[in-house]
Enzyme design. Sequence first.
Site, short mmCIF file in Angstrom:
data_model
loop_
_atom_site.label_atom_id
_atom_site.label_comp_id
_atom_site.label_asym_id
_atom_site.label_seq_id
_atom_site.Cartn_x
_atom_site.Cartn_y
_atom_site.Cartn_z
N PRO A 1 44.48 4.99 65.41
CA PRO A 1 43.35 5.89 65.16
C PRO A 1 43.05 5.99 63.68
O PRO A 1 43.96 6.08 62.86
CB PRO A 1 43.83 7.23 65.73
CG PRO A 1 45.33 7.15 65.66
CD PRO A 1 45.67 5.71 65.90
N THR B 1 40.06 7.88 60.96
CA THR B 1 38.90 8.73 60.76
C THR B 1 37.75 7.93 60.15
O THR B 1 37.93 7.31 59.11
CB THR B 1 39.25 9.92 59.85
OG1 THR B 1 40.32 10.65 60.44
CG2 THR B 1 38.06 10.83 59.66
N GLN C 1 41.80 9.98 71.04
CA GLN C 1 42.75 10.83 70.35
C GLN C 1 42.18 12.24 70.25
O GLN C 1 41.13 12.46 69.66
CB GLN C 1 43.07 10.31 68.95
CG GLN C 1 44.22 11.09 68.31
CD GLN C 1 44.43 10.80 66.85
OE1 GLN C 1 43.56 11.10 66.04
NE2 GLN C 1 45.58 10.24 66.51
N HIS D 1 46.95 14.48 69.22
CA HIS D 1 47.27 14.32 67.80
C HIS D 1 48.28 15.40 67.39
O HIS D 1 47.92 16.55 67.13
CB HIS D 1 46.01 14.43 66.96
CG HIS D 1 46.12 13.80 65.60
ND1 HIS D 1 47.33 13.49 65.01
CD2 HIS D 1 45.16 13.40 64.70
CE1 HIS D 1 47.12 12.95 63.83
NE2 HIS D 1 45.81 12.87 63.62
N GLY D 2 49.54 14.99 67.30
CA GLY D 2 50.59 15.88 66.86
C GLY D 2 51.22 15.40 65.57
O GLY D 2 52.41 15.62 65.34
N ALA D 3 50.40 14.75 64.73
CA ALA D 3 50.91 14.10 63.51
C ALA D 3 50.08 14.49 62.29
O ALA D 3 49.06 15.19 62.39
CB ALA D 3 50.91 12.58 63.68
N TYR E 1 48.08 18.03 61.09
CA TYR E 1 47.08 18.76 61.84
C TYR E 1 47.76 19.81 62.73
O TYR E 1 48.98 19.97 62.72
CB TYR E 1 46.19 17.79 62.61
CG TYR E 1 45.38 16.92 61.68
CD1 TYR E 1 44.32 17.45 60.95
CD2 TYR E 1 45.69 15.57 61.50
CE1 TYR E 1 43.59 16.67 60.06
CE2 TYR E 1 44.96 14.79 60.61
CZ TYR E 1 43.91 15.33 59.90
OH TYR E 1 43.19 14.57 59.02
N ARG F 1 50.99 11.58 69.36
CA ARG F 1 51.33 10.97 68.06
C ARG F 1 52.13 11.98 67.24
O ARG F 1 51.78 13.17 67.19
CB ARG F 1 50.07 10.56 67.32
CG ARG F 1 50.32 9.59 66.17
CD ARG F 1 49.02 9.18 65.52
NE ARG F 1 49.14 7.84 64.93
CZ ARG F 1 48.59 7.49 63.77
NH1 ARG F 1 47.89 8.37 63.08
NH2 ARG F 1 48.71 6.26 63.31
#
Length: 366
Positions: free
Chosen positions: A21, A23, A99, A176-178, A181, A229
């Site tokens: 992923p 941005t 994501q 998104h656990g990285a 964030y 993630r």
Amino acid sequence: MLFDSTSLQGLTLDNRVGLAPMTRVSATADGCATDEMAQYYAKFADGGFAFLVTEGVYTDSAYSKGYLNQPGLVTDDQVDAWEQVVDAVHDAGSPIFAQLMHCGAQNQGMPPSEPQETIAPSPVQPEAEKSEAYGGSGSYPVPEQATHDDLETAREGFVSAATNAAEAGFDGVEIHGANGYFLNEFLSSTMNQRDDEYGGDPEARVRYPAEVVSAIAEAVPEDFVVGIRVSQTMVTDTDHQWDEGEDAAAVFFEELSAAGAEFIHTTEPDATVASFGEDGLTLAKAAVEYVTDDTVVIANGGLGTPAAARSALEDGADLLTLATGALANPDWPQRVADGDELTEFDYREFLRPEATISEHELTLED
């Protein structure tokens, strides 16, 4: 090993290399995916990437949106707009995961015409400047501490976005656990200073992210893939580490896996470097060590050379993803398989002054 066919929870993959992923701030102002985005993602599938993970997609209209021109999976129009992207990638022969992202304290800042408060596990200000590439400038504000009602709103947003992703035709979602964030902030004893059931030791800090994983896994169709993630480092703190080191990793990976994560996608600046002391495990290897038997481990970070990519698989990861290496070489799997030379990534060509998708990124070169 790079080009061995394999499977991911029922999905057949032609090789072990996926798109990470990234941005790109290229959606419409109201968060809808575009035809250009469909061309952009399909190009990587055409280039041989076995699976794709989208840029971070915001999940609710309250606090989750992190920057302007970020795509969402909140409204009917947003769901409909993603269908063209999913169809283009499927036509090119690859599965694609959305994501799901809540920005937490790392909000690039909305203009006065589009105000948004910022929430986080605790009122801790990120110690960094916002990113001009994502439309931000200046210091991050001090976020409000998320109330239990806020946490319920965010959890419901993740679940709704996941079911919307299934409706749009995605093959699964990556939570998104990285990278600092919202969910990643819960894992950090620096960003998470709560004194309720979601703060304290690693078992408590992983509780809310695990609840989100479990809620999504229960809500989506059985054949819909759910992953998460995870990183130690953050956008705002590239040196961040968990205070408890590998002991924290053991708890986090075991609990997230048991909650229903069918894959764990680890990411660090260099996936081949030890994360827990000079002689310790890499983050991916720690995931391999502590996830449940059925959970797939995906490695990410500095794997753009064939040698580095192979080393991640040799260390036990099932799959790997490329980010900047993919931007410079959207046909990376085909090039490596054919023994062709790889193009070096040039930051200015893709992510300066903003991370918007450029016209030259829409098609593969002949």
